[in-house]
Scaffold this motif. Structure first.
Motif, short mmCIF file in Angstrom:
data_model
loop_
_atom_site.label_atom_id
_atom_site.label_comp_id
_atom_site.label_asym_id
_atom_site.label_seq_id
_atom_site.Cartn_x
_atom_site.Cartn_y
_atom_site.Cartn_z
N ILE A 1 -17.88 -1.75 1.81
CA ILE A 1 -16.72 -2.34 1.13
C ILE A 1 -16.11 -1.34 0.15
O ILE A 1 -14.88 -1.17 0.09
CB ILE A 1 -17.13 -3.64 0.41
CG1 ILE A 1 -17.49 -4.72 1.43
CG2 ILE A 1 -15.99 -4.13 -0.50
CD1 ILE A 1 -18.05 -5.97 0.81
N ASN A 2 -16.97 -0.67 -0.61
CA ASN A 2 -16.48 0.32 -1.57
C ASN A 2 -15.77 1.47 -0.86
O ASN A 2 -14.73 1.97 -1.33
CB ASN A 2 -17.63 0.85 -2.41
CG ASN A 2 -18.18 -0.19 -3.37
OD1 ASN A 2 -17.48 -1.14 -3.73
ND2 ASN A 2 -19.42 -0.05 -3.76
N ASN A 3 -16.34 1.90 0.26
CA ASN A 3 -15.72 3.00 1.01
C ASN A 3 -14.36 2.60 1.57
O ASN A 3 -13.40 3.39 1.55
CB ASN A 3 -16.64 3.45 2.14
CG ASN A 3 -17.89 4.15 1.63
OD1 ASN A 3 -17.90 4.66 0.51
ND2 ASN A 3 -18.94 4.17 2.44
N ARG A 4 -14.28 1.37 2.08
CA ARG A 4 -12.99 0.91 2.60
C ARG A 4 -11.96 0.77 1.49
O ARG A 4 -10.79 1.11 1.68
CB ARG A 4 -13.18 -0.43 3.32
CG ARG A 4 -13.75 -0.30 4.72
CD ARG A 4 -13.72 -1.61 5.47
NE ARG A 4 -14.71 -2.54 4.94
CZ ARG A 4 -14.81 -3.81 5.35
NH1 ARG A 4 -13.95 -4.29 6.24
NH2 ARG A 4 -15.74 -4.60 4.86
N ALA A 5 -12.43 0.27 0.34
CA ALA A 5 -11.50 0.14 -0.79
C ALA A 5 -11.03 1.52 -1.26
O ALA A 5 -9.84 1.71 -1.58
CB ALA A 5 -12.18 -0.61 -1.94
N THR A 6 -11.95 2.48 -1.29
CA THR A 6 -11.59 3.83 -1.70
C THR A 6 -10.63 4.47 -0.71
O THR A 6 -9.65 5.13 -1.09
CB THR A 6 -12.85 4.70 -1.83
OG1 THR A 6 -13.74 4.12 -2.80
CG2 THR A 6 -12.51 6.11 -2.26
N ALA A 7 -10.91 4.25 0.59
CA ALA A 7 -10.02 4.81 1.62
C ALA A 7 -8.62 4.20 1.53
O ALA A 7 -7.61 4.92 1.65
CB ALA A 7 -10.61 4.56 3.01
N GLN A 8 -8.55 2.89 1.29
CA GLN A 8 -7.25 2.25 1.16
C GLN A 8 -6.51 2.75 -0.06
O GLN A 8 -5.29 3.00 -0.03
CB GLN A 8 -7.44 0.73 1.07
CG GLN A 8 -6.14 -0.06 1.00
CD GLN A 8 -5.29 0.11 2.24
OE1 GLN A 8 -5.81 0.17 3.35
NE2 GLN A 8 -3.98 0.20 2.05
N SER A 9 -7.26 2.94 -1.15
CA SER A 9 -6.64 3.45 -2.38
C SER A 9 -6.13 4.88 -2.17
O SER A 9 -5.01 5.22 -2.60
CB SER A 9 -7.66 3.42 -3.52
OG SER A 9 -7.13 3.96 -4.70
N ASN A 10 -6.96 5.69 -1.50
CA ASN A 10 -6.53 7.07 -1.23
C ASN A 10 -5.30 7.12 -0.33
O ASN A 10 -4.39 7.95 -0.50
CB ASN A 10 -7.67 7.85 -0.58
CG ASN A 10 -8.81 8.11 -1.55
OD1 ASN A 10 -8.62 8.07 -2.77
ND2 ASN A 10 -9.99 8.38 -1.02
N LYS A 11 -5.26 6.20 0.65
CA LYS A 11 -4.11 6.15 1.55
C LYS A 11 -2.84 5.77 0.79
O LYS A 11 -1.76 6.36 1.01
CB LYS A 11 -4.37 5.13 2.66
CG LYS A 11 -3.25 5.05 3.69
CD LYS A 11 -3.61 4.05 4.78
CE LYS A 11 -2.48 3.96 5.81
NZ LYS A 11 -2.81 2.97 6.88
N THR A 12 -2.99 4.81 -0.12
CA THR A 12 -1.82 4.39 -0.91
C THR A 12 -1.34 5.53 -1.80
O THR A 12 -0.13 5.81 -1.89
CB THR A 12 -2.20 3.18 -1.77
OG1 THR A 12 -2.64 2.11 -0.93
CG2 THR A 12 -1.01 2.70 -2.60
N ILE A 13 -2.29 6.21 -2.46
CA ILE A 13 -1.92 7.33 -3.33
C ILE A 13 -1.27 8.45 -2.52
O ILE A 13 -0.29 9.08 -2.96
CB ILE A 13 -3.17 7.84 -4.08
CG1 ILE A 13 -3.68 6.76 -5.06
CG2 ILE A 13 -2.87 9.13 -4.82
CD1 ILE A 13 -4.99 7.11 -5.71
N TYR A 14 -1.79 8.67 -1.31
CA TYR A 14 -1.23 9.72 -0.44
C TYR A 14 0.22 9.41 -0.07
O TYR A 14 1.10 10.29 -0.13
CB TYR A 14 -2.10 9.85 0.80
CG TYR A 14 -1.62 10.89 1.79
CD1 TYR A 14 -1.86 12.24 1.57
CD2 TYR A 14 -0.94 10.51 2.94
CE1 TYR A 14 -1.42 13.20 2.47
CE2 TYR A 14 -0.51 11.45 3.85
CZ TYR A 14 -0.75 12.80 3.61
OH TYR A 14 -0.32 13.74 4.51
N MET A 15 0.47 8.15 0.31
CA MET A 15 1.84 7.77 0.68
C MET A 15 2.78 7.88 -0.51
O MET A 15 3.92 8.34 -0.36
CB MET A 15 1.84 6.34 1.23
CG MET A 15 1.14 6.18 2.57
SD MET A 15 1.81 7.28 3.85
CE MET A 15 3.50 6.71 3.92
#
Length: 346
Positions: free
Chosen positions: A274-288
């Motif tokens: 769950i933490n990894n998915r949340a981190t990946a989603q956060s990183n994706k948002t920051i990237y966009m």
């Protein structure tokens, strides 16, 4: 004469005696398996009348009269040492076992199945046995003694004090499996939830599971050591069959402890996922957001440059100046997108 019993449900008289004198129930068991109920006065002064006969007293250790009887050296008391009485009546006891001559003192913890109780709130049960008398003590209601009593009343229960002691140990340990299975079921449910399931609920459930695992293991590990101690130095009244059954119980308890470790690790794996998915989603948002900022930064620069309030701005007096500027900005945007794609940023 004592009266025969046919049900494990406490009578009103027995409940009154429990409130007044600390006795929950008392049974004299013959070698044929016949149970006879006796009162607290007879239980305190009881001695075997036939070979193989033994007594089972189940007591409430919070009643002062029970504590006095355990330590009394006169008036039919057990005459136990202060240290032993403390071990049998204390509220702060870790599971352990020790011998005093031919008696065996054992402190166990069982799952709390009382209403509104949490599984990790394990209930203590103290046992004292000298081969002819088995004394079990508790503060909160524990289901194991009543289940064993019900089995005995159906004629299929223990026939010796060693058998009764062993059965109490086995039942106490066996009931732990229910809580472990429940936790494993909850973990299986968490592994199958949809991605849109509230993360806060999942993390709260995982925290409960980990908390339960730690609380159960806190008592199960020393309980394992206590049972090992019994097999290392068993009293004479604990027969070969009893010792073998206790060794089987130790093996079962070892598996339960391993299951707890697996449950805890499984909960950690789910939490990490769950933490990894949340981190990946956060990183994706920051990237966009970074890409958007990179796209609009040159455009903002040009529009800001053209919007300064000084003379000499090209196209100021031209009727097509606005559209020429829009076209140039569109060209810059197209060039940026081409460059970002070549760099694989998009």
């Amino acid at each position: 004469m004592g009266r025969k019993v046919g049900s494990s449900r406490l009578s009103e008289e027995e409940e009154r005696v429990a409130r007044d004198g600390g006795l929950i129930f008392a049974r004299v068991i013959s070698t044929e398996g016949t149970l006879t109920t006796i009162d607290w006065a007879r239980g305190k002064a009881w001695t075997p009348s036939r070979s193989g006969e033994f007594l089972w007293l189940h007591l409430d250790r919070t009643v002062p009269e029970v504590v006095e009887w355990l330590g009394a050296i006169i008036a039919d008391g057990l005459g136990l040492s202060d240290a032993t009485v403390e071990a049998l009546t204390s509220d702060e006891n870790r599971p352990r076992a020790f011998r005093e001559a031919d008696t065996l003192v054992t402190i166990l913890r069982g799952i709390n199945f009382n209403p509104d109780a949490q599984p990790e709130d394990m209930v203590a049960m103290q046992l004292w046995c000298d081969g002819t008398r088995v004394v079990t003590l508790r503060r909160q209601r524990l289901q194991t003694p009543f289940d064993v009593l019900a089995t005995m009343e159906r004629g299929r229960g223990p026939r010796t004090a060693g058998d009764l002691f062993t059965e109490l140990v086995e039942q106490t340990v066996a009931k732990m499996n229910r809580s472990i299975v429940d936790m494993n079921d909850r973990i299986d449910e968490l592994e199958e939830v949809d991605d849109d399931f509230p993360v806060e609920t999942i993390l709260s459930t995982i925290a409960d599971i980990r908390r339960n695992c730690l609380a159960l293991k806190r008592y199960m590990s020393p309980q394992h050591e206590a049972l090992l101690q019994i097999t290392r130095d068993p009293p004479a009244w604990l027969g070969d069959t009893n010792r073998r059954d206790i060794r089987e119980t130790i093996d079962r308890l070892s598996r339960y402890i391993e299951d707890l470790d697996v449950s805890k690790e499984s909960a950690l794996v789910i939490q990490d996922d769950i933490n990894n998915r949340a981190t990946a989603q956060s990183n994706k948002t920051i990237y966009m957001l970074s890409i958007i900022a990179a796209i609009f930064l040159p455009l903002s620069f040009f529009t800001g440059l053209l919007g300064i309030n000084v003379g000499g701005i090209p196209g100021t007096n031209s009727g097509d100046g606005f559209w020429i500027t829009v076209a140039l900005l569109a060209l810059v945007l197209a060039v940026q997108i081409i460059i970002f794609r070549k760099l694989r940023w998009l």
